[in-house]
Design a protein around this motif. Structure first.
Motif, short mmCIF file in Angstrom:
data_model
loop_
_atom_site.label_atom_id
_atom_site.label_comp_id
_atom_site.label_asym_id
_atom_site.label_seq_id
_atom_site.Cartn_x
_atom_site.Cartn_y
_atom_site.Cartn_z
N PRO A 1 0.84 -1.22 0.00
CA PRO A 1 0.00 0.00 0.00
C PRO A 1 0.86 1.26 0.00
CG PRO A 1 -0.82 -1.59 1.60
CD PRO A 1 0.49 -2.12 1.11
N GLY A 2 0.51 2.20 -0.86
CA GLY A 2 1.24 3.46 -0.92
C GLY A 2 2.48 3.43 -1.79
N TYR A 3 2.75 2.26 -2.42
CA TYR A 3 3.95 2.17 -3.26
C TYR A 3 3.95 3.24 -4.34
CZ TYR A 3 6.60 0.82 -7.37
OH TYR A 3 7.42 0.84 -8.46
N ALA A 4 5.11 3.81 -4.60
CA ALA A 4 5.27 4.78 -5.68
C ALA A 4 6.66 4.62 -6.28
CB ALA A 4 5.07 6.20 -5.17
N GLU A 5 6.76 4.73 -7.59
CA GLU A 5 8.05 4.62 -8.26
C GLU A 5 9.01 5.69 -7.77
OE1 GLU A 5 7.45 4.67 -12.45
OE2 GLU A 5 6.66 2.62 -12.53
N SER A 6 8.48 6.79 -7.29
CA SER A 6 9.32 7.91 -6.85
C SER A 6 9.94 7.68 -5.47
CB SER A 6 8.49 9.20 -6.82
OG SER A 6 7.36 9.05 -5.97
N TRP A 7 9.70 6.52 -4.85
CA TRP A 7 10.36 6.21 -3.57
C TRP A 7 11.88 6.35 -3.72
CZ3 TRP A 7 7.72 1.26 -1.13
CH2 TRP A 7 6.47 1.64 -0.61
N ILE A 8 12.40 5.88 -4.85
CA ILE A 8 13.81 6.09 -5.16
C ILE A 8 13.86 6.83 -6.51
CG2 ILE A 8 16.05 5.02 -5.63
CD1 ILE A 8 15.22 2.65 -3.95
N LYS A 9 14.29 8.07 -6.46
CA LYS A 9 14.31 8.88 -7.69
C LYS A 9 15.61 9.66 -7.74
CE LYS A 9 11.63 12.25 -10.34
NZ LYS A 9 10.38 13.04 -10.42
N THR A 10 16.31 9.53 -8.86
CA THR A 10 17.56 10.25 -9.03
C THR A 10 17.28 11.68 -9.50
OG1 THR A 10 17.68 9.37 -11.28
CG2 THR A 10 18.89 8.18 -9.57
N PRO A 11 18.19 12.61 -9.21
CA PRO A 11 17.97 14.02 -9.58
C PRO A 11 17.83 14.23 -11.09
CG PRO A 11 19.75 13.81 -7.98
CD PRO A 11 19.42 12.43 -8.42
N PHE A 12 18.46 13.36 -11.88
CA PHE A 12 18.46 13.56 -13.33
C PHE A 12 17.33 12.80 -14.05
CE2 PHE A 12 21.37 10.04 -12.32
CZ PHE A 12 20.82 9.02 -13.08
N TYR A 13 16.48 12.08 -13.30
CA TYR A 13 15.49 11.21 -13.94
C TYR A 13 14.55 11.98 -14.86
CZ TYR A 13 11.86 7.72 -14.68
OH TYR A 13 10.97 6.86 -15.27
N ASP A 14 14.12 13.16 -14.45
CA ASP A 14 13.16 13.92 -15.26
C ASP A 14 13.81 14.59 -16.46
OD1 ASP A 14 10.92 13.30 -13.71
OD2 ASP A 14 11.36 14.91 -12.29
N ASN A 15 15.13 14.60 -16.51
CA ASN A 15 15.84 15.10 -17.69
C ASN A 15 15.98 13.92 -18.65
OD1 ASN A 15 17.87 15.85 -19.60
ND2 ASN A 15 18.59 17.43 -18.19
N ASP A 16 15.11 13.86 -19.66
CA ASP A 16 15.02 12.69 -20.53
C ASP A 16 16.35 12.37 -21.20
OD1 ASP A 16 12.97 10.76 -21.23
OD2 ASP A 16 13.31 11.39 -23.31
N THR A 17 17.06 13.41 -21.65
CA THR A 17 18.33 13.19 -22.34
C THR A 17 19.34 12.52 -21.43
OG1 THR A 17 17.95 15.13 -23.74
CG2 THR A 17 20.21 14.32 -23.57
N VAL A 18 19.51 13.06 -20.24
CA VAL A 18 20.50 12.51 -19.31
C VAL A 18 20.09 11.10 -18.86
CG1 VAL A 18 21.59 12.80 -17.05
CG2 VAL A 18 21.18 14.79 -18.51
N ALA A 19 18.80 10.92 -18.52
CA ALA A 19 18.33 9.62 -18.02
C ALA A 19 18.51 8.52 -19.07
CB ALA A 19 16.87 9.72 -17.61
N GLN A 20 18.26 8.86 -20.35
CA GLN A 20 18.44 7.86 -21.40
C GLN A 20 19.92 7.58 -21.66
OE1 GLN A 20 16.10 7.68 -24.95
NE2 GLN A 20 14.49 9.00 -24.14
N LEU A 21 20.76 8.63 -21.59
CA LEU A 21 22.20 8.43 -21.80
C LEU A 21 22.78 7.57 -20.67
CD1 LEU A 21 23.32 11.96 -23.04
CD2 LEU A 21 23.27 9.84 -24.37
#
Length: 670
Positions: free
Chosen positions: A623-643
């Motif tokens: 209950p309450g699980y969210a993918e954002s429990w562990i989130k890196t600072p660059f995740y929302d930057n698509d270019t950096v996250a894909q690289l």
């Protein structure tokens, strides 16, 4: 009697085609007698089957992902073997995996179809839900038994069997210990952590689409040409075991579907901004590349798979005819003597009797749905024909790519069954229940047969008695069907499947596959037209591949599966090819070591990826699980996250390359 723990390695010809007159000798020789279907193995296999069935049913309905069961259970079996004073034998571990592994396949058949009945407010009785799964699972095993020798023995070395390879390597490497066991655990741990993080949390992107490159973004916007890559360890290991040829043919099918058919449909229909072209529900001008693939191209893939399956059936007719000829001789003269233990199936008379009893049970079940005699007869015929037909398709698909086209074949079953039964007056709620019951049986049959061929090949490599594996497979089907059926019934009381109904405050479980099947049965029982052109186009593609002498089913699977699943498999195939060249160049013990270590690492990647998927699916139930429990600072930057994702995947490839060539001391090879 010898103990399985004394065995050290698979024979040199385990993964190679046999020369004329050459015979494969399994790890446990035919003349050896070691415990197989012991109470220990049966009880542990049953326990794992129940646990994984319940967990897989819940996770599959919640997130659309069925937990992989067989590979994790093989790892658990290795650990359990050391708990007892008499260490469990290799063949007991095979039985544990065979029973427990039924969980994933039976659950897949259940959650793809049964929730659709609840979405349609037809609310099946628990006994009906369980029976549909049991009947389908039993038919899948029964129809596969006559084909076992063809797929497992006669085609030895010609199919890669990726999942069976992983299970076999896990079992035998765990028995051997030494540096190879350490290498397997190392690869499993790396892939387990890697796949768990990337698929469960927001650490880096799982899918790489290169849209941050201007050229790739323009190609996607203007021509709907989209490149996608699922950068996880499991598929890399899968592609390695498949090899270069199979992975390249698989990827070629994806290239045709995504880089030819999708842009072509877009070009032809891009001017239609207000009119939807059947079978899609959106105008083509407003569709993304993914929507065009799902709305049109996937139906072409279904037609190609079905046609490729027909070619496969034709090719194996001699084997099937021979099996029934043996059954006829057995009926007249009794069982033949002299068959070695490792080639001994359940008797063909038992198989025929099982099919007859299953058919009678299905007929009685269909009779309880208040259809006429004609509808019952046609429904029974459809269930038997599709189950038999798709058994061969599923076995072939699993043997080559470890991917079973369950949803596509179930869709085809629903479409054809709806069209046929409408002609016999079946419509409305009764007709929908009738069709979904048939689809549920067929879906479970092809899922179980695909998983069973993996068990049979594992047993062939290690020296199991096929008849013992076949007997316990029925137990696994019964246990998993009961556990999955009851779980779905309980979840249906606490949740609502599909979409939220007005006034219903219960939490929604998406049940994505069943929602698609529900839309199909509603549409076709409502007499919507059939997309014959799309199915026919796929059939022609399969015919062309057969004319060229290429494996049409692998190509068709590539057309049907999303491109992101095909591309990393090709990378694994390329790695396998060049490491194979490297081992040939080195020759001798050094070359053999490179080849063996490469397969062990690839198997570890598959095992770790499967474990990571199990842990990730389990965590999603918190209950309450969210993918954002562990989130890196660059995740929302698509270019950096894909690289970052691309760099880490390249790191995985480097690990496979250098890990396979790493020198070990002679003492560590024990």
């Amino acid at each position: 009697m010898i103990d399985a723990s004394n065995t050290k390695a698979l024979p040199e010809n385990a993964y190679k085609p046999l020369a004329e007159g050459e015979v494969y000798s399994p790890v446990i020789p035919p003349e050896s007698r070691v415990p197989e279907s012991s109470w220990r193995a049966i009880l542990w296999g049953t326990f794992f089957c129940i646990v994984f069935s319940v967990a897989a049913a819940y996770s599959g309905l919640k997130v659309g992902q069925v937990m992989e069961a067989a590979i994790p259970i093989s790892i658990l079996a290795i650990g359990l073997a050391r708990m007892y004073r008499r260490r469990s034998t290799l063949l007991e571990n095979v039985i544990i995996t065979a029973i427990g592994g039924a969980a994933g396949s039976v659950v897949a058949g259940a959650i793809f179809t049964l929730p659709a009945l609840y979405i349609l407010k037809l609310d099946p009785h628990p006994v009906q839900s369980i029976f549909i799964c049991v009947a389908g699972g039993c038919l899948g095993v029964l129809f596969l038994i006559p084909l076992r020798r063809y797929f497992v023995r006669d085609m030895h070395g010609k199919f890669p069997y990726p999942e069976a390879t992983a299970i076999t390597e896990v079992l035998i490497t765990g028995e051997k210990g030494g540096s190879q066991a350490k290498l397997l655990l190392e690869a499993t741990a790396i892939a387990g952590i890697y796949d768990f993080l990337v698929t469960t949390f927001q650490v880096w992107k799982e899918f790489i689409d290169f849209q941050f490159v201007p050229f790739m973004r323009q190609a996607a916007e203007r021509a709907k040409i989209v490149t996608s890559f699922d950068a996880i360890g499991f598929i890399l290991g899968l592609g390695y075991v498949m090899g270069l040829r199979s992975s390249m043919i698989l990827c070629a099918g994806g290239v045709l579907a995504n880089f030819v058919f999708v842009p072509l449909i877009w070009m032809i229909g891009s001017h239609l901004a207000d009119t939807a072209v059947y079978p899609a529900s959106l105008p083509i001008a407003k569709m993304t590349a993914t929507q065009i693939f799902r709305g049109y191209v996937r139906f072409i893939g279904v037609g190609a798979i079905a046609t490729a399956g027909i070619f496969g059936i034709v090719k194996s007719l001699r084997i099937v005819a021979g099996a029934f000829a043996i059954a006829g001789r057995t009926f007249r003269h009794g069982e033949p003597a002299g068959t070695v233990r490792t080639d001994r199936d359940m008797s063909m008379m038992t198989v025929l009797l099982g099919v007859i009893l299953s058919a009678l049970a299905v007929a009685v079940f269909l009779g309880t749905l208040h259809g006429g005699w004609a509808a019952i007869g046609i429904g029974l015929l459809l269930a038997l024909l599709f189950s038999f037909f798709f058994t061969s398709v599923a076995a072939n698909a699993i043997a080559t790519t470890a991917r079973n086209p369950i949803s596509g074949m179930t869709m085809l079953t629903i479409i054809i069954s709806s069209v046929v039964l409408l002609r016999f007056g079946m419509s409305g709620p009764t007709g929908m229940f009738f069709v979904m019951a048939i689809a549920g049986m067929v879906c479970t049959a092809l899922a179980v047969s695909g998983q069973a061929i993996t068990d049979f090949k594992t047993g062939y490599w290690l020296g199991s008695t096929p008849a013992e594996q076949q007997k316990v497979k029925f137990l696994g089907v019964l246990v998993s069907a009961t556990a999955a059926g009851l779980t779905i019934v309980l979840l249906a009381k606490a949740f609502q499947f599909g979409e939220a109904a007005p006034g219903d405050l219960r939490v929604v479980l998406a049940a994505p596959q069943a929602s698609i099947m529900k839309e199909l049965v509603v549409g076709f029982m409502g007499q919507q037209p059939v997309a014959y052109i799309l199915f026919g186009a796929g059939a022609m593609v399969a015919l062309i591949m057969e004319m060229l002498g290429a494996p049409s089913l692998i190509f068709a699977l590539g057309m049907y599966l999303p491109l992101e699943l095909n591309t990393p498999a090709l990378v694994g195939g390329v790695l396998a090819h060049y490491l194979g060249k490297r081992s040939e160049k080195l020759g001798g013990a050094r070359g053999s070591s490179v080849r063996e270590r490469g397969v062990i690492i690839a198997s570890g990647l598959m095992a770790g990826g499967a474990l990571g998927g199990v842990f990730g699916a389990a965590l999603r139930l918190v209950p309450g699980y969210a993918e954002s429990w562990i989130k890196t600072p660059f995740y929302d930057n698509d270019t950096v996250a894909q690289l970052v994702s691309a760099a880490l995947f390249i790191g995985l490839c480097a690990y496979v390359w250098y890990g396979a060539q790493r020198r070990v001391t002679e003492g560590d090879n024990s």
